[in-house]
Design a protein around this motif. Structure first.
Motif, PDB file in Angstrom:
ATOM      1  N   LEU A 144       0.829  -1.199   0.000  1.00 50.13           N
ATOM      2  CA  LEU A 144       0.000   0.000   0.000  1.00 50.13           C
ATOM      3  C   LEU A 144       0.858   1.241   0.000  1.00 50.13           C
ATOM      4  O   LEU A 144       0.469   2.282   0.488  1.00 50.13           O
ATOM      5  CB  LEU A 144      -0.914  -0.008   1.242  1.00 50.13           C
ATOM      6  N   SER A 145       2.046   1.127  -0.537  1.00 53.67           N
ATOM      7  CA  SER A 145       2.928   2.278  -0.592  1.00 53.67           C
ATOM      8  C   SER A 145       2.228   3.438  -1.269  1.00 53.67           C
ATOM      9  O   SER A 145       1.638   3.327  -2.323  1.00 53.67           O
ATOM     10  CB  SER A 145       4.202   1.924  -1.374  1.00 53.67           C
ATOM     11  N   GLY A 146       2.323   4.621  -0.647  1.00 58.19           N
ATOM     12  CA  GLY A 146       1.689   5.792  -1.225  1.00 58.19           C
ATOM     13  C   GLY A 146       2.296   6.197  -2.541  1.00 58.19           C
ATOM     14  O   GLY A 146       1.716   6.962  -3.286  1.00 58.19           O
ATOM     15  N   TRP A 147       3.494   5.701  -2.828  1.00 57.22           N
ATOM     16  CA  TRP A 147       4.151   6.090  -4.068  1.00 57.22           C
ATOM     17  C   TRP A 147       4.111   4.992  -5.108  1.00 57.22           C
ATOM     18  O   TRP A 147       4.882   4.987  -6.059  1.00 57.22           O
ATOM     19  CB  TRP A 147       5.598   6.489  -3.769  1.00 57.22           C
ATOM     20  N   ALA A 148       3.218   4.017  -4.917  1.00 59.65           N
ATOM     21  CA  ALA A 148       3.139   2.934  -5.888  1.00 59.65           C
ATOM     22  C   ALA A 148       2.854   3.465  -7.290  1.00 59.65           C
ATOM     23  O   ALA A 148       3.385   2.965  -8.268  1.00 59.65           O
ATOM     24  CB  ALA A 148       2.070   1.937  -5.473  1.00 59.65           C
ATOM     25  N   HIS A 149       2.014   4.518  -7.390  1.00 57.60           N
ATOM     26  CA  HIS A 149       1.625   5.021  -8.708  1.00 57.60           C
ATOM     27  C   HIS A 149       2.789   5.691  -9.433  1.00 57.60           C
ATOM     28  O   HIS A 149       2.878   5.633 -10.645  1.00 57.60           O
ATOM     29  CB  HIS A 149       0.474   6.009  -8.563  1.00 57.60           C
ATOM     30  N   VAL A 150       3.684   6.352  -8.689  1.00 54.50           N
ATOM     31  CA  VAL A 150       4.735   7.115  -9.343  1.00 54.50           C
ATOM     32  C   VAL A 150       6.055   6.370  -9.388  1.00 54.50           C
ATOM     33  O   VAL A 150       7.080   6.956  -9.644  1.00 54.50           O
ATOM     34  CB  VAL A 150       4.929   8.486  -8.658  1.00 54.50           C
ATOM     35  N   ALA A 151       6.041   5.072  -9.111  1.00 52.41           N
ATOM     36  CA  ALA A 151       7.246   4.276  -9.330  1.00 52.41           C
ATOM     37  C   ALA A 151       7.416   4.138 -10.833  1.00 52.41           C
ATOM     38  O   ALA A 151       6.800   3.297 -11.473  1.00 52.41           O
ATOM     39  CB  ALA A 151       7.133   2.905  -8.678  1.00 52.41           C
ATOM     40  N   VAL A 152       8.252   5.001 -11.408  1.00 49.96           N
ATOM     41  CA  VAL A 152       8.269   5.144 -12.856  1.00 49.96           C
ATOM     42  C   VAL A 152       8.871   3.926 -13.528  1.00 49.96           C
ATOM     43  O   VAL A 152       9.697   3.212 -12.964  1.00 49.96           O
ATOM     44  CB  VAL A 152       9.074   6.397 -13.276  1.00 49.96           C
ATOM     45  N   ILE A 153       8.433   3.696 -14.740  1.00 50.71           N
ATOM     46  CA  ILE A 153       9.008   2.651 -15.569  1.00 50.71           C
ATOM     47  C   ILE A 153      10.446   3.041 -15.885  1.00 50.71           C
ATOM     48  O   ILE A 153      10.730   4.195 -16.210  1.00 50.71           O
ATOM     49  CB  ILE A 153       8.198   2.491 -16.860  1.00 50.71           C
ATOM     50  N   PRO A 154      11.401   2.124 -15.765  1.00 49.55           N
ATOM     51  CA  PRO A 154      12.794   2.452 -16.084  1.00 49.55           C
ATOM     52  C   PRO A 154      12.910   3.067 -17.472  1.00 49.55           C
ATOM     53  O   PRO A 154      12.295   2.589 -18.430  1.00 49.55           O
ATOM     54  CB  PRO A 154      13.509   1.091 -16.012  1.00 49.55           C
TER      55      PRO A 154
ATOM     56  N   LEU B  27      11.080   6.732  -0.891  1.00 50.44           N
ATOM     57  CA  LEU B  27      11.091   5.728  -1.941  1.00 50.44           C
ATOM     58  C   LEU B  27      10.232   6.188  -3.111  1.00 50.44           C
ATOM     59  O   LEU B  27       9.276   6.940  -2.927  1.00 50.44           O
ATOM     60  CB  LEU B  27      10.553   4.393  -1.388  1.00 50.44           C
ATOM     61  N   PRO B  28      10.515   5.746  -4.324  1.00 52.02           N
ATOM     62  CA  PRO B  28      11.603   4.856  -4.715  1.00 52.02           C
ATOM     63  C   PRO B  28      12.928   5.590  -4.836  1.00 52.02           C
ATOM     64  O   PRO B  28      12.957   6.819  -4.973  1.00 52.02           O
ATOM     65  CB  PRO B  28      11.151   4.346  -6.083  1.00 52.02           C
ATOM     66  N   VAL B  29      14.039   4.858  -4.798  1.00 52.18           N
ATOM     67  CA  VAL B  29      15.369   5.431  -4.996  1.00 52.18           C
ATOM     68  C   VAL B  29      15.690   5.309  -6.482  1.00 52.18           C
ATOM     69  O   VAL B  29      16.138   4.264  -6.959  1.00 52.18           O
ATOM     70  CB  VAL B  29      16.424   4.712  -4.130  1.00 52.18           C
ATOM     71  N   LEU B  30      15.419   6.376  -7.203  1.00 52.37           N
ATOM     72  CA  LEU B  30      15.623   6.384  -8.657  1.00 52.37           C
ATOM     73  C   LEU B  30      16.986   6.985  -8.958  1.00 52.37           C
ATOM     74  O   LEU B  30      17.207   8.182  -8.756  1.00 52.37           O
ATOM     75  CB  LEU B  30      14.520   7.188  -9.338  1.00 52.37           C
ATOM     76  N   LEU B  31      17.894   6.173  -9.421  1.00 54.62           N
ATOM     77  CA  LEU B  31      19.239   6.618  -9.760  1.00 54.62           C
ATOM     78  C   LEU B  31      19.589   6.139 -11.165  1.00 54.62           C
ATOM     79  O   LEU B  31      18.876   5.310 -11.746  1.00 54.62           O
ATOM     80  CB  LEU B  31      20.250   6.074  -8.743  1.00 54.62           C
ATOM     81  N   ALA B  32      20.688   6.665 -11.685  1.00 52.56           N
ATOM     82  CA  ALA B  32      21.091   6.340 -13.055  1.00 52.56           C
ATOM     83  C   ALA B  32      22.393   5.548 -13.061  1.00 52.56           C
ATOM     84  O   ALA B  32      23.278   5.773 -12.223  1.00 52.56           O
ATOM     85  CB  ALA B  32      21.249   7.611 -13.871  1.00 52.56           C
TER      86      ALA B  32
ATOM     87  N   THR C  38       8.158  -4.578  -2.218  1.00 50.51           N
ATOM     88  CA  THR C  38       7.392  -3.945  -1.141  1.00 50.51           C
ATOM     89  C   THR C  38       8.303  -3.024  -0.346  1.00 50.51           C
ATOM     90  O   THR C  38       9.536  -3.151  -0.376  1.00 50.51           O
ATOM     91  CB  THR C  38       6.774  -5.000  -0.214  1.00 50.51           C
ATOM     92  N   ILE C  39       7.687  -2.083   0.366  1.00 56.12           N
ATOM     93  CA  ILE C  39       8.492  -1.037   1.007  1.00 56.12           C
ATOM     94  C   ILE C  39       9.279  -1.558   2.200  1.00 56.12           C
ATOM     95  O   ILE C  39      10.316  -0.994   2.536  1.00 56.12           O
ATOM     96  CB  ILE C  39       7.603   0.152   1.436  1.00 56.12           C
ATOM     97  N   GLY C  40       8.818  -2.639   2.844  1.00 54.55           N
ATOM     98  CA  GLY C  40       9.515  -3.148   4.018  1.00 54.55           C
ATOM     99  C   GLY C  40      10.955  -3.545   3.733  1.00 54.55           C
ATOM    100  O   GLY C  40      11.885  -3.041   4.377  1.00 54.55           O
ATOM    101  N   PRO C  41      11.203  -4.450   2.768  1.00 49.88           N
ATOM    102  CA  PRO C  41      12.582  -4.834   2.457  1.00 49.88           C
ATOM    103  C   PRO C  41      13.445  -3.657   1.991  1.00 49.88           C
ATOM    104  O   PRO C  41      14.645  -3.610   2.285  1.00 49.88           O
ATOM    105  CB  PRO C  41      12.417  -5.868   1.340  1.00 49.88           C
ATOM    106  N   MET C  42      12.844  -2.700   1.270  1.00 48.07           N
ATOM    107  CA  MET C  42      13.626  -1.549   0.819  1.00 48.07           C
ATOM    108  C   MET C  42      14.059  -0.688   2.000  1.00 48.07           C
ATOM    109  O   MET C  42      15.206  -0.239   2.079  1.00 48.07           O
ATOM    110  CB  MET C  42      12.821  -0.729  -0.194  1.00 48.07           C
TER     111      MET C  42
ATOM    112  N   VAL D  55      16.733   1.531  -7.975  1.00 43.79           N
ATOM    113  CA  VAL D  55      17.944   0.798  -7.616  1.00 43.79           C
ATOM    114  C   VAL D  55      17.677  -0.251  -6.545  1.00 43.79           C
ATOM    115  O   VAL D  55      18.154  -1.391  -6.632  1.00 43.79           O
ATOM    116  CB  VAL D  55      19.037   1.780  -7.135  1.00 43.79           C
ATOM    117  N   LEU D  56      16.906   0.108  -5.514  1.00 45.03           N
ATOM    118  CA  LEU D  56      16.688  -0.834  -4.419  1.00 45.03           C
ATOM    119  C   LEU D  56      15.858  -2.028  -4.856  1.00 45.03           C
ATOM    120  O   LEU D  56      16.104  -3.159  -4.420  1.00 45.03           O
ATOM    121  CB  LEU D  56      16.027  -0.118  -3.240  1.00 45.03           C
TER     122      LEU D  56
END
Length: 379
Positions: free
Chosen positions: A4-14, A111-116, A47-51, A34-35
């Protein structure tokens, strides 16, 4: 396991951009979660717990996970031409320091940790076309290929699948191809029909299975009333509305920050579900409300297409196709819901046993997301 992460919608496609040089060299930059990749999960499965455990745990554990992830990426990544593999000369994978800098810079969400990452190498000798294979745990990815004197090619790459080939022109001539050699014939750019298929699929996947918030909104519409006609009217109003703002946003006419759009999307879910709780009749003004919420959801869809990019030559085709895919996903949700509970929609106990409990759950999730998305992150 449902997140139920609040940011599930904006976890962008790579999203990746690969530049092909005339001498056969290439360089790719890929922005990804990355995570999720370090945990060997796709962005929609993690899921957000392991991250959070990985972020809060020992530095050496995080470093080891990142090292393993870098090795996995290098092992599964490939640049290909007619079955031949190019080389990977350098891979700059995000480090622990990169993760910590990202964490300190975030003010709205951890979260998410979006890096390049960047990867450089060379195409196979004498290549006339180029295809890419990205690691399967990236999930569906967007790839833009920049070539000399040719339009940018935009590809939607399925998990672990070799992308469609794109033609390249190199200064170094290939070694004496035979008349029957596939490399002797130029590779055509994707046709309009191919672009349409790709973006229909992308729009559908953004709803099913990746768009949990949009799924809950459509289910909220489904639960009120037991007649198909009014339901389809609501879905039509929603579709028309999100089509308008999606187009306006992609053409640069309307812009709104995701930090505003995302909490509003969550509130729209909670509102529709709450209305199901307090009334058992479909009022005429609900169409207006649904239309308004559709305008907001369209801005959310636009964020996905902004991250993916659209082919310049087939901009309108891709835009319309993505919207058709979204509509197909919404209809699929309704169809599945009808199969699951449609048989009982006219039973006297249907509202008490199904509509009310389901609406309470949906409303609670929507409120949880709205609060989480609205509050800045405090480490």
């Amino acid at each position: 396991m449902l997140t139920l992460s609040g940011w599930a919608h904006v976890a962008v496609i790579p999203a990746a951009t690969a530049t092909i040089q005339r001498d056969g060299g290439y360089a790719m930059e890929l922005t990804f979660d990355v995570l999720a990749f370090a945990l060997n999960k796709t962005p929609e499965d993690v899921t957000i717990g392991p991250m959070n455990d990985l972020l809060d745990g020992p530095e050496d554990v995080l470093a080891a996970r990142l090292a393993e992830a870098a090795a996995t990426f290098k092992n599964e990544f490939a640049v290909l031409e007619d079955g031949r593999s190019g080389t990977v000369e350098t891979l700059a994978f995000p480090s622990v320091d990169d993760v910590r800098r990202h964490e300190k810079a975030m003010t709205m969400a951890r979260l998410p940790v979006l890096l390049a990452l960047t990867v450089q190498g060379r195409l196979p000798a004498g290549a006339r076309s180029v295809s890419f294979r990205l690691p399967s745990k990236l999930g569906m990815s967007s790839l833009s290929v920049v070539r000399q004197d040719q339009p940018v090619g935009v590809l939607v790459v399925d998990a672990g699948v070799v992308s469609s080939p794109l033609p390249v022109t190199l200064d170094v001539a290939p070694s004496a191809p035979t008349p029957n050699d596939p490399a002797a014939s130029p590779v055509a750019e994707p046709s309009r029909w191919e672009w349409a298929k790709r973006y229909v699929g992308l729009g559908f996947v953004h709803i099913v299975p990746k768009g949990l918030d949009h799924i809950l909104f459509v289910l909220g519409l489904f639960l009120l009333g037991n007649r198909l006609g009014p339901l389809l009217m609501q879905v039509t109003a929603f579709t028309v509305a999100h089509s308008i703002t999606l187009a306006l946003s992609m053409y640069g006419i309307v812009r709104l920050s995701l930090h505003i759009v995302e909490p509003l999307i969550a509130l729209s879910i909670a509102f529709v579900a709450a209305e199901n709780i307090f009334t058992d009749k479909l009022h005429r003004w609900r169409l207006i409300v649904v239309f308004g919420f559709g305008l907001i959801h369209g801005l959310g869809f636009a964020s996905v297409l902004t991250d993916l990019g659209l082919p310049r030559r087939e901009f309108a085709t891709a835009l319309v196709s993505f919207n058709l895919g979204v509509e197909g996903g919404q209809l699929a949700v309704i169809g599945l819901a009808m199969l699951a509970v449609g048989y009982w929609r006219r039973r006297p106990w249907y509202r008490r046993a199904i509509v009310l409990p389901a609406s309470v759950v949906i409303a609670a999730i929507g409120l949880f997301w709205a609060i989480q998305r609205a509050l800045p992150y405090s480490p």
